[in-house]
Design an enzyme around this catalytic site. Sequence first.
Site, PDB file in Angstrom:
ATOM      1  N   ARG A   1       1.236  -2.988   5.073  1.00 14.37           N
ATOM      2  CA  ARG A   1       0.653  -4.173   4.436  1.00 14.37           C
ATOM      3  C   ARG A   1      -0.288  -4.799   5.452  1.00 14.37           C
ATOM      4  O   ARG A   1       0.142  -5.264   6.503  1.00 14.37           O
ATOM      5  CB  ARG A   1       1.701  -5.190   4.004  1.00 14.37           C
ATOM      6  CG  ARG A   1       0.991  -6.422   3.394  1.00 14.37           C
ATOM      7  CD  ARG A   1       1.877  -7.324   2.611  1.00 14.37           C
ATOM      8  NE  ARG A   1       2.753  -8.128   3.462  1.00 14.37           N
ATOM      9  CZ  ARG A   1       3.499  -9.133   3.004  1.00 14.37           C
ATOM     10  NH1 ARG A   1       3.461  -9.450   1.711  1.00 14.37           N
ATOM     11  NH2 ARG A   1       4.284  -9.814   3.812  1.00 14.37           N
TER      12      ARG A   1
ATOM     13  N   ASP B   1       4.901 -16.066  -3.111  1.00 16.28           N
ATOM     14  CA  ASP B   1       3.570 -16.655  -3.254  1.00 16.28           C
ATOM     15  C   ASP B   1       3.222 -16.896  -4.716  1.00 16.28           C
ATOM     16  O   ASP B   1       2.590 -17.898  -5.059  1.00 16.28           O
ATOM     17  CB  ASP B   1       2.519 -15.766  -2.597  1.00 16.28           C
ATOM     18  CG  ASP B   1       2.358 -16.068  -1.113  1.00 16.28           C
ATOM     19  OD1 ASP B   1       2.254 -17.254  -0.748  1.00 16.28           O
ATOM     20  OD2 ASP B   1       2.342 -15.123  -0.309  1.00 16.28           O
TER      21      ASP B   1
ATOM     22  N   GLU C   1      -0.332 -12.176  -6.652  1.00 15.93           N
ATOM     23  CA  GLU C   1       0.568 -13.230  -6.167  1.00 15.93           C
ATOM     24  C   GLU C   1       0.000 -14.630  -6.348  1.00 15.93           C
ATOM     25  O   GLU C   1       0.428 -15.570  -5.680  1.00 15.93           O
ATOM     26  CB  GLU C   1       0.911 -12.978  -4.697  1.00 15.93           C
ATOM     27  CG  GLU C   1      -0.285 -12.700  -3.817  1.00 15.93           C
ATOM     28  CD  GLU C   1       0.100 -12.288  -2.402  1.00 15.93           C
ATOM     29  OE1 GLU C   1       1.275 -12.487  -2.009  1.00 15.93           O
ATOM     30  OE2 GLU C   1      -0.773 -11.785  -1.673  1.00 15.93           O
TER      31      GLU C   1
ATOM     32  N   ASP D   1      -6.902   5.246   9.294  1.00 17.51           N
ATOM     33  CA  ASP D   1      -7.232   6.166  10.385  1.00 17.51           C
ATOM     34  C   ASP D   1      -6.016   6.441  11.264  1.00 17.51           C
ATOM     35  O   ASP D   1      -5.892   7.510  11.869  1.00 17.51           O
ATOM     36  CB  ASP D   1      -8.362   5.599  11.249  1.00 17.51           C
ATOM     37  CG  ASP D   1      -9.716   5.612  10.551  1.00 17.51           C
ATOM     38  OD1 ASP D   1      -9.846   6.314   9.520  1.00 17.51           O
ATOM     39  OD2 ASP D   1     -10.639   4.940  11.039  1.00 17.51           O
TER      40      ASP D   1
ATOM     41  N   HIS E   1       2.959 -10.827   7.645  1.00 22.66           N
ATOM     42  CA  HIS E   1       3.930 -11.854   8.003  1.00 22.66           C
ATOM     43  C   HIS E   1       4.940 -11.404   9.059  1.00 22.66           C
ATOM     44  O   HIS E   1       5.712 -12.214   9.553  1.00 22.66           O
ATOM     45  CB  HIS E   1       4.684 -12.335   6.760  1.00 22.66           C
ATOM     46  CG  HIS E   1       3.827 -13.096   5.804  1.00 22.66           C
ATOM     47  ND1 HIS E   1       3.061 -14.162   6.184  1.00 22.66           N
ATOM     48  CD2 HIS E   1       3.613 -12.932   4.466  1.00 22.66           C
ATOM     49  CE1 HIS E   1       2.405 -14.649   5.126  1.00 22.66           C
ATOM     50  NE2 HIS E   1       2.719 -13.905   4.080  1.00 22.66           N
TER      51      HIS E   1
END
Length: 254
Positions: free
Chosen positions: A71, A173, A147, A85, A46
Amino acid sequence: MRENRLRSLWASGAPAINGWLAIPNGFSAETMAHQGWDSLTIDMQHGMVDYQAMVGMLQAISTTPTVPLVRVPWLEPGILMKSLDAGAYGVICPMVNTREDAQKLVAWTSYAPRGTRSFGPVRALLYGGADYPQHADATIVRFAMIETAQALDNLDAILTVEGLDAVYVGPSDLSLSLGCKPTFDDVDPPVQQAIAHIVERATAHGLVAGIHNGTPEVARARLELGYRFATVSSDARLIASGSQQLLARMRADR
């Protein structure tokens, strides 16, 4: 391999205080990291952050002992593997709703024989050390976001997935999914009940429970409830609130 201080904190019984990065900038990430957060999460879901910005932010965080987390935008193998990575020491994955979702998360973030993570830890070798490939699976942290109502229904099944380290509650959420107003802190009773249920079940299964919060007061209350990973605010919100406080004092006599 460089230790993951989140695991060390949890092993000692201490909670971790996590900061949140939505601004796609290395200097702001470095500034946040130097304030003493246990970990910082770069938000690719987000926030305004793309992959190249994320890499620079990971490099900035690595000037400090703060643990770098990401995230990811979604449960998708490519971005999970590329984030690791690049040197993320943990991933928070949205919308893990079933046991199968959690199994995919573990598989895509683990090398064979446990999983199917492709080999190419280009920056992770620089951050974690030359022995990263031998210890990565046991060092990085995998958070499954809980969520939705579906995830609540499948919670115990999700928590039994081997290799999953933690769950992370997104209160907004979760609130929407339960038919309530979306908010971090002042949640409706059904959401508060779900928040208590999640930490109780996670603790019973030996997993860490984390949660997003808007204020330190609510975060502390949730730590007392048993949560061991608490996010408080974000870089963007801290800039806004700090500016508001300063301007209110400057204009107090107007």
